[in-house]
Structures are given as C-alpha cells and as structure tokens.
Motif scaffolding. Structure first.
Motif, short mmCIF file in Angstrom:
data_model
loop_
_atom_site.label_atom_id
_atom_site.label_comp_id
_atom_site.label_asym_id
_atom_site.label_seq_id
_atom_site.Cartn_x
_atom_site.Cartn_y
_atom_site.Cartn_z
N PRO A 53 12.61 9.19 -14.89
CA PRO A 53 11.98 7.93 -15.31
C PRO A 53 11.03 7.42 -14.23
N LEU A 54 9.85 6.95 -14.65
CA LEU A 54 8.82 6.53 -13.72
C LEU A 54 8.72 5.01 -13.69
N ASN A 55 8.99 4.42 -12.51
CA ASN A 55 8.77 3.00 -12.26
C ASN A 55 7.44 2.86 -11.54
N THR A 56 6.64 1.88 -11.89
CA THR A 56 5.34 1.72 -11.23
C THR A 56 5.21 0.34 -10.60
N ILE A 57 4.51 0.31 -9.47
CA ILE A 57 4.19 -0.94 -8.79
C ILE A 57 2.69 -0.94 -8.50
N SER A 58 2.12 -2.11 -8.37
CA SER A 58 0.70 -2.24 -8.09
C SER A 58 0.51 -2.47 -6.60
N VAL A 59 0.06 -1.44 -5.90
CA VAL A 59 -0.11 -1.53 -4.45
C VAL A 59 -1.31 -0.68 -4.07
N GLU A 60 -2.02 -1.09 -3.01
CA GLU A 60 -3.21 -0.38 -2.55
C GLU A 60 -3.16 -0.21 -1.04
N GLY A 61 -3.97 0.71 -0.54
CA GLY A 61 -4.08 0.87 0.90
C GLY A 61 -5.02 -0.17 1.49
N PHE A 62 -4.77 -0.55 2.74
CA PHE A 62 -5.61 -1.53 3.41
C PHE A 62 -6.93 -0.91 3.83
N ILE A 73 -4.93 -7.46 -1.25
CA ILE A 73 -4.08 -6.28 -1.08
C ILE A 73 -2.77 -6.68 -0.40
N LEU A 74 -2.85 -7.59 0.59
CA LEU A 74 -1.64 -8.06 1.26
C LEU A 74 -0.70 -8.76 0.27
N PHE A 75 -1.27 -9.57 -0.60
CA PHE A 75 -0.45 -10.24 -1.62
C PHE A 75 0.24 -9.21 -2.52
N LYS A 76 -0.51 -8.18 -2.91
CA LYS A 76 0.07 -7.11 -3.73
C LYS A 76 1.21 -6.42 -2.99
N LEU A 77 1.02 -6.18 -1.67
CA LEU A 77 2.05 -5.51 -0.88
C LEU A 77 3.34 -6.33 -0.87
N ILE A 78 3.20 -7.63 -0.60
CA ILE A 78 4.40 -8.48 -0.55
C ILE A 78 5.09 -8.52 -1.90
N SER A 79 4.29 -8.65 -2.96
CA SER A 79 4.86 -8.65 -4.31
C SER A 79 5.57 -7.35 -4.62
N SER A 80 4.96 -6.23 -4.19
CA SER A 80 5.54 -4.92 -4.51
C SER A 80 6.85 -4.69 -3.76
N ILE A 81 7.00 -5.28 -2.56
CA ILE A 81 8.26 -5.15 -1.84
C ILE A 81 9.40 -5.75 -2.66
N PHE A 82 9.15 -6.92 -3.22
CA PHE A 82 10.18 -7.55 -4.05
C PHE A 82 10.42 -6.78 -5.33
N GLN A 83 9.37 -6.16 -5.88
CA GLN A 83 9.55 -5.32 -7.06
C GLN A 83 10.46 -4.14 -6.76
N VAL A 84 10.22 -3.49 -5.62
CA VAL A 84 11.04 -2.32 -5.27
C VAL A 84 12.47 -2.74 -4.97
N ARG A 85 12.64 -3.86 -4.29
CA ARG A 85 14.00 -4.37 -4.06
C ARG A 85 14.75 -4.55 -5.38
N HIS A 86 14.05 -5.11 -6.35
CA HIS A 86 14.69 -5.32 -7.65
C HIS A 86 15.07 -3.99 -8.30
N GLY A 101 2.05 8.00 2.26
CA GLY A 101 1.00 7.32 1.52
C GLY A 101 1.30 5.84 1.44
N TYR A 102 0.38 5.07 0.85
CA TYR A 102 0.57 3.62 0.92
C TYR A 102 1.71 3.11 0.06
N ILE A 103 2.23 3.95 -0.88
CA ILE A 103 3.41 3.50 -1.62
C ILE A 103 4.65 3.47 -0.73
N ALA A 104 4.62 4.21 0.38
CA ALA A 104 5.80 4.30 1.24
C ALA A 104 6.09 2.97 1.93
#
Length: 358
Positions: A53-62, A73-86, A101-104
């Motif tokens: 199963p594929l979960n996706t988050i919206s994140v980009e490299g700086f 991009i910073l806002f997306k990063l912070i949001s994506s951290i909480f998405q991954v925690r969930h 890569g930047y998803i890491a």
C-alpha cells in the motif's frame, strides 16, 4: 495464536536509484507487513508493486537561498512530519527504512520522535546531505560502497552493497533478450539512468557512424526528454526511451556508456559490464564523480568529465576497447569483484536484526 507480523514503513521516492533497492529489500521481507511512503505523481506511483500500500505526502527539496518558495517548502516539511507521525502511529509500525532523498527528512524525524528503529540505506560513495545530517539519528546506515563510511564518522555504518532487482542475479538472463541483434557482433549500450541524458545522447549520435563501420550494434536508451531522439536511423542502431529487460541487455553488452548513478553502477557491476562513465556534472555535490572513482580506481571502468569529453575522444576510446576484447574482459571481472550479489539478503538481515531488537 501466532504473533502478528512486524510492520515496516519504507520511505523511497523519485528515481529508480532510490526505488529499486527498496523494492528488492521488500521482496526479501515477505514475513513483514510492508507499506510504502512516497510523493504523488512521482515514479513510485508506477513502480511500487501493488502488494505494498502506498501512502503519499506532499514534500519538496529545499532550493538555495531564502524566499517565499522556501518558506512554502518549509511549511510542507513541517506538515509532512505530522502526516508521517500519524501514519506510523495509526498503522502501529515497528520501524522505518529509507533510501534517502528529500522524503527521508520528514520520515526520519517522525520515526525518531516516536522512538522507532530507523535503517537508512545510502548507495552513493559520497553520502548525500540528508544522509550526513540524519544518519546519526538512525539505528544503522547501510552503505553501498566502503568509501562512504569516511563521510559518516558519527554513524553506525554497515557495508552491504546496493540491492538490485532479482533478474540481474540470473547469469542466463541474456537468453531472454528480445532485440534484433546477431549473436556474433559487439554491442554498445548507452543509457543515462532513469532520467535519460540528452548531452550523452548527442555525443553518441556523433560517434555512431564510426562504431557502425567497426561492426558494432548500438542500443541507445534515450530517456523521454530528448527532442532529437529519432534523428538517427541505421540498421545497427536500436533507439528507445527505456527498456524493461535491462539485466539481459547489460549481460549481452560488450561495453556500456553511462552516467554514474549508484544504481546504474551496481547493475553494471553485477552483470560484469565494462563501462565508459560520464558523471552527471550537475549532480548534488558532484557525487557521481565519487561513484565513478570507485570503479576507475580498480580498473572496472573509464571515466570522463562531460566538459572534457569530445566526440573524437569518445569515438576513439570506444573503438580502442572494441579492438581489445581481453581488456574488456578484465574490466568486467574487476567490476564483479567490487559488488555484493547478495546485497538484498545482507540488507534484509540487518533490518531483521534491528527490528527484532526494537
């Protein structure tokens, strides 16, 4: 009742170099329940097998510098951290594996905040900035080349090589090659990794007539971004954007002309394919040159900076190698000697050990 299977989240996104090693690992961990973490509209939406199963988050490299774009991009990063925690908490995952890569970034931060084991795989000889920054946060950093360890002094590193797809380990897979190539002719394979390489394509098309005169066939994987991809026509020239049976093609090839991404180099080495390497000059921190140096130092390949490689030089070096089958054979043997054919097994063992210890 049997214990439920351990659950592993794999964060791998963007290019074949990030995705193929992760897929090879996942195939070895059949006893685990595995889900994927990726980014919408990237290569993982096509390559990740349907059983994961594929979960996706919206994140980009700086990007360089501070701008409104970097703040977004910073806002997306912070949001994506909480998405991954969930995702990690709701799915009751026992660990995280990532190939960088930047998803890491958000994946490692989220897993670390939950106290989960993290295994990082770095395939390049010069580890990326993300690896160097987050590596000390991980339970282990598995590396593709021994040379990478010197850049990760504060990490637990384990050299396992870089996993390849199972078909690359089949020494008889060249029998499945379905291209119209005679058995007794030299074959040159040209490819630029999963993105293609327009500059390399142009060089090769300029050199090709001399190679045809020498009896060689050229299989040219141009990628899908070359506006001149159909500009050369010849009975000894096979051009296509991509080719799925790369394992068979590389085992049939007498010589490859390639970029030096870690995934491509690993596939060349496992197949014992001699190569002329042209590192991508705009790769982050010139890491492809570090990769190619691993091969040139042992005599497994020749390497040329793109800025210094003229059609005349490339044409003559290829002709010289085609006229020296003994030298090509030695290069192929040296390439095999620096690879880990059992890399996926070694990496799977490392993951099992770390997750079993919690």
């Amino acid at each position: 009742m049997a214990n439920p299977p351990l659950k592993l989240l794999i964060a791998a996104s963007g290019t074949g170099g990030h995705l193929f090693p992760a897929i090879a690992l996942a195939d070895k961990l059949q006893e685990y329940e595995i889900q994927w973490l990726g980014v919408p509209n990237r290569l993982e939406t096509q390559l990740v097998p349907s059983q994961y199963p594929l979960n996706t988050i919206s994140v980009e490299g700086f990007q360089q510098g501070l701008s409104l774009s970097s703040l977004r991009i910073l806002f997306k990063l912070i949001s994506s951290i909480f998405q991954v925690r969930h995702i990690l908490k709701a799915g009751n995952f026992q660990g995280l594996f990532t190939t960088g890569g930047y998803i890491a970034g958000p994946a490692v931060i989220a897993a670390r905040s939950l106290g989960l084991p993290i295994i990082f795989h770095e395939s390049n000889a010069l580890p990326g900035k993300v690896t160097r920054f987050f590596g000390p946060w991980c339970s282990a950093v598995a590396i593709g080349f021994d040379a990478a360890a010197r850049y990760l002094p504060n990490c637990k590193t384990v050299c396992v090589g870089t996993p390849v797809r199972p078909q690359f380990l089949d020494e008889n897979c060249d029998h499945s090659l379905d291209l119209p190539i005679p058995d007794d002719v030299p074959v040159i394979v040209v490819f630029g990794g999963s993105q293609g390489a327009v500059a390399v394509n142009k060089l090769v098309r300029q050199c090709a007539p001399a190679w045809f005169d020498a009896g060689a066939y050229i299989v040219h994987l141009t990628g899908d971004r070359d506006p001149e991809a159909d500009s050369l026509q010849h009975s000894q020239y096979i051009s296509m954007p991509f080719y799925n049976n790369m394992a068979a093609l590389l085992r049939r090839a007498n010589l490859a002309i390639s970029r030096s991404g870690a995934g491509s180099l690993t596939e060349l080495a496992v197949c014992g394919t001699p190569a002329i390497l042209i590192p991508y000059p705009f790769a982050a921190e010139d890491h492809q040159s570090f990769n190619s140096a691993v091969f040139t130092e042992v005599g497994a390949a020749l390497s040329f900076p793109q800025s210094e490689l003229t059609p005349e030089i490339l044409q003559q070096r290829v002709l010289g190698l085609l006229q020296s089958p003994g030298e090509l054979a030695k290069m192929g043997e040296k390439a095999r000697a620096i690879t880990y054919p059992d890399s996926a097994d070694k990496l799977a063992t490392l993951v099992r050990e770390i997750l079993a210890n919690g």
